[in-house]
Design a protein around this motif. Structure first.
Motif, PDB file in Angstrom:
ATOM      1  N   VAL A  16    -121.761 -36.222 -49.586  1.00 17.96           N
ATOM      2  CA  VAL A  16    -122.370 -36.300 -48.255  1.00 17.96           C
ATOM      3  C   VAL A  16    -121.471 -35.607 -47.247  1.00 17.96           C
ATOM      4  CG1 VAL A  16    -123.188 -37.827 -46.435  1.00 17.96           C
ATOM      5  CG2 VAL A  16    -123.501 -38.465 -48.831  1.00 17.96           C
ATOM      6  N   THR A  17    -122.036 -34.648 -46.511  1.00 20.72           N
ATOM      7  CA  THR A  17    -121.344 -34.017 -45.396  1.00 20.72           C
ATOM      8  C   THR A  17    -121.875 -34.667 -44.118  1.00 20.72           C
ATOM      9  OG1 THR A  17    -121.148 -31.932 -46.593  1.00 20.72           O
ATOM     10  CG2 THR A  17    -120.849 -31.867 -44.211  1.00 20.72           C
ATOM     11  N   LEU A  18    -120.987 -35.319 -43.380  1.00 17.51           N
ATOM     12  CA  LEU A  18    -121.372 -36.100 -42.216  1.00 17.51           C
ATOM     13  C   LEU A  18    -120.787 -35.464 -40.959  1.00 17.51           C
ATOM     14  CD1 LEU A  18    -122.680 -38.760 -41.141  1.00 17.51           C
ATOM     15  CD2 LEU A  18    -120.436 -39.818 -41.441  1.00 17.51           C
ATOM     16  N   LEU A  19    -121.631 -35.175 -39.978  1.00 18.99           N
ATOM     17  CA  LEU A  19    -121.210 -34.627 -38.692  1.00 18.99           C
ATOM     18  C   LEU A  19    -121.615 -35.598 -37.592  1.00 18.99           C
ATOM     19  CD1 LEU A  19    -122.315 -30.890 -39.067  1.00 18.99           C
ATOM     20  CD2 LEU A  19    -120.074 -31.878 -39.517  1.00 18.99           C
ATOM     21  N   CYS A  20    -120.636 -36.051 -36.792  1.00 22.35           N
ATOM     22  CA  CYS A  20    -120.880 -36.919 -35.646  1.00 22.35           C
ATOM     23  C   CYS A  20    -120.344 -36.200 -34.407  1.00 22.35           C
ATOM     24  CB  CYS A  20    -120.185 -38.268 -35.817  1.00 22.35           C
ATOM     25  SG  CYS A  20    -120.731 -39.210 -37.256  1.00 22.35           S
ATOM     26  N   GLU A  21    -121.209 -35.928 -33.437  1.00 28.36           N
ATOM     27  CA  GLU A  21    -120.816 -35.097 -32.297  1.00 28.36           C
ATOM     28  C   GLU A  21    -121.643 -35.446 -31.074  1.00 28.36           C
ATOM     29  OE1 GLU A  21    -121.639 -31.081 -33.317  1.00 28.36           O
ATOM     30  OE2 GLU A  21    -123.691 -31.480 -33.921  1.00 28.36           O
ATOM     31  N   PRO A  22    -121.170 -35.013 -29.884  1.00 29.70           N
ATOM     32  CA  PRO A  22    -121.998 -35.176 -28.682  1.00 29.70           C
ATOM     33  C   PRO A  22    -123.249 -34.320 -28.771  1.00 29.70           C
ATOM     34  CG  PRO A  22    -119.697 -34.773 -28.114  1.00 29.70           C
ATOM     35  CD  PRO A  22    -119.833 -34.481 -29.560  1.00 29.70           C
ATOM     36  N   GLU A  23    -124.255 -34.706 -28.020  1.00 27.79           N
ATOM     37  CA  GLU A  23    -125.493 -33.947 -28.022  1.00 27.79           C
ATOM     38  C   GLU A  23    -125.348 -32.615 -27.292  1.00 27.79           C
ATOM     39  OE1 GLU A  23    -130.138 -35.239 -27.589  1.00 27.79           O
ATOM     40  OE2 GLU A  23    -128.770 -35.786 -25.967  1.00 27.79           O
ATOM     41  N   GLY A  24    -124.370 -32.501 -26.387  1.00 25.86           N
ATOM     42  CA  GLY A  24    -124.181 -31.277 -25.617  1.00 25.86           C
ATOM     43  C   GLY A  24    -123.614 -30.138 -26.434  1.00 25.86           C
ATOM     44  N   ALA A  25    -123.624 -28.954 -25.832  1.00 25.09           N
ATOM     45  CA  ALA A  25    -123.096 -27.769 -26.505  1.00 25.09           C
ATOM     46  C   ALA A  25    -121.590 -27.884 -26.697  1.00 25.09           C
ATOM     47  CB  ALA A  25    -123.433 -26.520 -25.705  1.00 25.09           C
ATOM     48  N   VAL A  26    -121.062 -27.057 -27.581  1.00 31.60           N
ATOM     49  CA  VAL A  26    -119.651 -27.149 -27.929  1.00 31.60           C
ATOM     50  C   VAL A  26    -118.756 -26.845 -26.731  1.00 31.60           C
ATOM     51  CG1 VAL A  26    -117.850 -26.203 -29.437  1.00 31.60           C
ATOM     52  CG2 VAL A  26    -120.154 -26.585 -30.333  1.00 31.60           C
ATOM     53  N   TRP A  27    -119.195 -25.932 -25.845  1.00 34.10           N
ATOM     54  CA  TRP A  27    -118.326 -25.571 -24.719  1.00 34.10           C
ATOM     55  C   TRP A  27    -118.069 -26.729 -23.771  1.00 34.10           C
ATOM     56  CZ3 TRP A  27    -120.092 -26.116 -19.774  1.00 34.10           C
ATOM     57  CH2 TRP A  27    -121.487 -26.204 -19.584  1.00 34.10           C
ATOM     58  N   THR A  28    -118.934 -27.749 -23.803  1.00 33.68           N
ATOM     59  CA  THR A  28    -118.706 -28.906 -22.931  1.00 33.68           C
ATOM     60  C   THR A  28    -117.473 -29.698 -23.340  1.00 33.68           C
ATOM     61  OG1 THR A  28    -120.168 -30.294 -24.284  1.00 33.68           O
ATOM     62  CG2 THR A  28    -121.168 -29.096 -22.446  1.00 33.68           C
TER      63      THR A  28
END
Length: 427
Positions: free
Chosen positions: A161-173
């Motif tokens: 399983v590859t799991l990504l947890c991140e903000p909904e905003g774009a990376v530049w934020t």
């Protein structure tokens, strides 16, 4: 802290230059002191936010490094289940997160996408009273986090399983905003949930193995107990008869003891882990009947019809002798003129049916009924074969009883012959 401070102050510097060149410089006004004051306040706020983020990450992770401080968390999890089970497990773990809403769950592509409303750990949920604040929260992505989980099959019994947890905003934020460790918490929570579920599965499997082993031990113990209930009854009767004959007819007593020795030779040693064969059980039954012939004389006759090809078939120990003993005790001994015992064996599809029939008293009050011996036969067959074996007892024609044990033909012998029913009718 330096990155956040540099990013915010760089934007502020650009803002100040634009405002100064377009508004205040043409008018000849100098507000540099105000710019410096606002820059100081902005820098203080940025440093306090960064410091709070660092301290919270330290509390959550127990350490501070670039990976833990990142707003975007990635995990690679190996699950010892096939891909479909791994997908179900990761989906359930994501759904259990507080406030999680699964936006997309595609089992065929083994992907799960979910959104989570982010809660400020120190200020509660953002109220969004100000339209400007609401716009900033929506566009900078600080209101929600998102999760993407992808399962990759690794053979037939494992999934990655590859799991990504991140903000909904774009990376530049990420240059300007921090998540106060919320995505780190989400990633660690999912890993813990998967670990717990795998551990529960392993405990259940281990408990199943222990239960199976216990049931097997209990089954063997019950089989041994049922077997032990049959042997002493016959031995006691034989020794008692031999004791009487030693005083009245020593020659017949010697013959009876010789037959008993022959019987024991086929009986001992015998354990349930070493199954007998139909041929061995037939020899045991013959030795038993030879002993009874001495006692009953011409009142007992025997006819055997067992094909040689079936004598190698595995057959439960002592069951044939139990049926023979039951036929003698309840069928022929109470009958004044005695009678005949038939032992028949036939191939029936992929099974072997062994019948013991007699022309004794049959199902009458004088003839007795199905006692402990027959109940033991049924119970031992159930424990040893489950539904693959059967036991039946019916009235014989014109008199007597026919009992049939049907077991799987594990030896695979094929013979030609009539049905068991025909043999019993002939008897």
């Amino acid at each position: 802290m330096a990155r956040l401070l540099a990013a915010w102050l760089a934007c502020y510097l650009v803002f100040c230059i634009v405002v100064n060149e377009t508004i205040y410089e043409p008018r000849g006004r100098d507000i540099g002191g105000y710019y410096a004051l606002v820059a100081l306040g902005l820098g203080t706020w940025v440093l306090s936010v960064a410091f709070t983020h660092i301290r919270r990450v330290r509390l959550v992770a127990g350490t501070v490094n670039a990976s833990a401080l990142s707003n975007r968390q990635r995990r690679q999890i190996e699950i010892p289940f096939e891909a479909g089970e791994a997908f179900d497990l990761i989906e359930a773990a994501i759904r259990e997160l507080p406030g999680a809403v699964v936006a997309e769950s595609a089992r065929d592509s083994l992907q799960v996408r979910a959104k989570l409303r982010r809660v400020d750990p120190y200020g509660g949920e953002p109220r969004g009273d100000s339209p400007v604040a609401a716009w900033a929260l929506d566009h900078f992505g600080s209101r929600r986090n998102q999760i993407l989980a992808t399962v990759t099959p690794n053979g037939d019994d494992a999934g990655s399983v590859t799991l990504l947890c991140e903000p909904e905003g774009a990376v530049w934020t990420d240059l300007f905003l921090v998540d106060h460790g919320t995505n780190l918490e989400n990633a660690e929570a999912i890993v813990r949930a998967i670990t717990r579920r795998v551990a529960e599965r392993r405990r259940a499997e281990a408990a199943g193995v222990r239960q199976t082993a216990t049931e097997k031990e209990l089954t063997v113990a019950k089989l041994n107990l049922l077997h032990a209930q049959v042997e002493p009854h016959f031995l006691y009767n034989t020794l008692a008869s031999a004791q009487v004959l030693t005083r009245s007819d020593p020659a017949r007593a010697d013959e009876m003891l010789g037959n008993l020795i022959q019987y024991l030779r086929h009986s001992l040693p015998r354990t349930e882990d070493a199954p007998s064969t139909l041929g061995e059980e037939l020899e045991r039954a013959r030795a038993y009947l030879d002993i009874l012939k001495i006692r009953m004389g011409p009142r007992l006759q025997l006819q055997v019809d067992v094909p040689d090809l079936l004598r190698g078939v595995l057959f439960p120990t002592m069951m044939l002798q139990t049926l023979v003993e039951n036929a003698i005790k309840h069928g022929l001994e109470p009958k004044p003129g005695g009678g005949t015992v038939w032992i028949l064996a036939r191939q029936v599809d992929s099974a072997v049916a062994v019948t013991v029939a007699d022309d004794g008293r049959g199902f009458t009050a004088e003839g007795g009924g199905t006692g402990v011996g027959l109940r033991n036969v049924r119970e031992r067959l159930r424990l040893a074969y489950g539904s693959a074996a059967s036991f039946s007892i019916v009235a014989n024609f014109p008199s007597g009883v026919a009992a049939t044990i049907t077991v799987p033909n594990v030896a695979g012998a094929k013979v030609q012959g009539g049905s068991v029913g025909a043999g019993v009718h002939h008897a």
